[in-house]
Design a protein around this motif. Structure first.
Motif, short mmCIF file in Angstrom:
data_model
loop_
_atom_site.label_atom_id
_atom_site.label_comp_id
_atom_site.label_asym_id
_atom_site.label_seq_id
_atom_site.Cartn_x
_atom_site.Cartn_y
_atom_site.Cartn_z
N ARG A 134 11.82 4.39 -11.27
CA ARG A 134 11.04 3.40 -10.50
C ARG A 134 11.62 2.03 -10.85
N ILE A 135 12.35 1.48 -9.90
CA ILE A 135 12.92 0.15 -10.07
C ILE A 135 12.30 -0.74 -9.00
N GLY A 155 -3.99 13.58 7.24
CA GLY A 155 -4.88 12.75 6.44
C GLY A 155 -4.24 11.59 5.73
N ALA A 156 -2.91 11.58 5.59
CA ALA A 156 -2.26 10.46 4.90
C ALA A 156 -2.33 9.20 5.77
N GLN A 157 -2.32 8.04 5.12
CA GLN A 157 -2.35 6.77 5.85
C GLN A 157 -1.11 6.63 6.71
N GLY A 158 -1.29 6.05 7.90
CA GLY A 158 -0.21 5.98 8.88
C GLY A 158 1.06 5.32 8.38
N ALA A 159 0.94 4.20 7.66
CA ALA A 159 2.12 3.50 7.16
C ALA A 159 2.88 4.36 6.16
N THR A 160 2.14 5.09 5.33
CA THR A 160 2.77 5.98 4.36
C THR A 160 3.46 7.14 5.07
N PRO A 165 0.81 -1.22 0.00
CA PRO A 165 0.00 0.00 0.00
C PRO A 165 0.85 1.27 0.00
N VAL A 166 1.98 1.26 0.71
CA VAL A 166 2.83 2.45 0.74
C VAL A 166 3.43 2.70 -0.65
N TYR A 167 3.88 1.65 -1.28
CA TYR A 167 4.40 1.76 -2.65
C TYR A 167 3.34 2.37 -3.56
N ASP A 168 2.12 1.90 -3.46
CA ASP A 168 1.04 2.42 -4.30
C ASP A 168 0.83 3.91 -4.06
N HIS A 169 0.94 4.34 -2.81
CA HIS A 169 0.77 5.76 -2.51
C HIS A 169 1.93 6.59 -3.07
N PRO A 225 -2.36 -11.01 -0.01
CA PRO A 225 -3.08 -9.94 0.70
C PRO A 225 -2.52 -8.58 0.31
N VAL A 226 -3.32 -7.58 0.45
CA VAL A 226 -2.92 -6.23 0.04
C VAL A 226 -1.65 -5.78 0.74
N GLY A 227 -1.50 -6.13 2.00
CA GLY A 227 -0.40 -5.60 2.80
C GLY A 227 0.89 -6.39 2.76
#
Length: 321
Positions: free
Chosen positions: A132-133, A221-226, A117-121, A192-194
């Motif tokens: 982007r490698i 507002g950003a997701q905590g892991a990001t 999910p962090v990569y996607d953000h 799984p997504v994570g």
């Protein structure tokens, strides 16, 4: 230059990460190899490598800030001191002028032990992202599972998702006696997504980093892991050039949102100084009185404005919690 030593504890001992066993992916061996070749490819070439948390800053193009100094001098027609490192900061950034001198300067980041999910953000910030490698899911196995920061019961998420990740690896390697061997590009749909991605690289221009920091850590507002990973990126930048990135904070940090909020409220509500002081008293942020009256000389106007009308509203994400 001293050799770079990868801080494995920051990765392997992270409280929200659970890695698959060495029988599935030889993570320790991979980390040894990554550390070795960071030294061969970067440190031995005279480049200082910086790690913070799960992020490693491998290379910054604006070394000693001389490249951006030369560009800023040329931009402004200042030919007598083209090595002036402060000119871009004090004459251009401070006046909200062009950011061209750092648009072509970039920082290359290595991410280790980071969930999908962090990569996607991060890759949504495509403008000014030069590199982007990332090992494709068709050929690279997941390293484990990252529990969301919002999770209340960490073990529940681990028990639910880690066995599935290990089953995907087993099926891909043909180790599952009850299931026919499948290709990873087929099995990846079952992850799984994570899941924790293999290490990957992203390179951002410094101008794009300013906007990324604004959206992911300076604003709410950003997701905590990001937020965790972008904060690691920010701390790497501070280590690379604390003066430059402190200027970025001063002119783009979370307080800037408060300034805009304050000016809008002062315009829309048409408050007088006395009304602001009354609001401050009611909110408990103004309690300096002499004989029951305000001591005006002791009141800091900036603090009064920011503590009364300068508080940004909650983000859309905070409102839904």
């Amino acid at each position: 230059m001293d050799p770079f030593i990868l801080n494995r504890d920051a990765i392997l001992q992270h409280k929200r990460l659970t890695f698959v066993g060495e029988e599935f992916v030889p993570i320790e061996k991979h980390l040894d190899s990554i550390e070795n070749y960071i030294n061969v490819c970067f440190v031995d070439e005279g480049i200082e490598v910086i790690q913070h948390g799960r992020v490693v800053a491998l290379r910054s193009t604006d070394r000693n800030r001389l490249s951006s100094a030369f560009k800023a001098a040329l931009y402004l027609g200042k030919y007598d001191d083209m090595d002036n490192k402060k000119r871009f900061l004090t004459k251009m950034m401070a006046s909200s002028h062009s950011y061209e001198p750092i648009r072509g300067e970039s920082i290359l980041f290595l991410y280790i032990g980071v969930g999908k999910p962090v990569y996607d953000h991060l890759i949504t910030h495509s403008v000014g992202r030069y590199t982007r490698i990332a090992g494709g899911q068709r050929a690279n196995l997941p390293w484990g599972y990252e529990v969301p920061t919002e999770a209340r019961n960490k073990q529940y998420f681990v028990d639910l998702n880690l066995p599935r990740i290990e089953e995907v690896i087993q099926t891909t390697k043909g180790l599952n006696e009850d299931t026919e061997r499948e290709q990873i590009q087929a099995m990846r749909s079952s992850l799984p997504v994570g899941y924790i991605m293999p290490p990957y690289l992203l390179e951002f221009s410094e101008e794009s980093l300013v906007h990324l920091f604004e959206k992911r850590i300076f604003e709410k507002g950003a997701q905590g892991a990001t937020v965790d990973i972008v904060d690691d990126m920010w701390r790497c930048c501070i280590s690379i050039d604390s003066e430059k990135w402190q200027y970025v904070y001063d002119y783009h940090g979370p307080h800037v949102k408060g300034w805009s909020q304050a000016m809008r409220k002062l315009r829309d509500k048409d408050y007088s100084v006395g009304e602001l002081m009354d609001i401050g008293m009611e909110a408990g942020v103004l309690d300096i009185q002499v004989d029951g009256e305000y001591s005006l000389n002791d009141i800091k106007l900036y603090d009064l404005i920011m503590n009364t009308v300068g508080k940004p509203p909650k983000s859309m994400w905070e409102k839904t919690v």
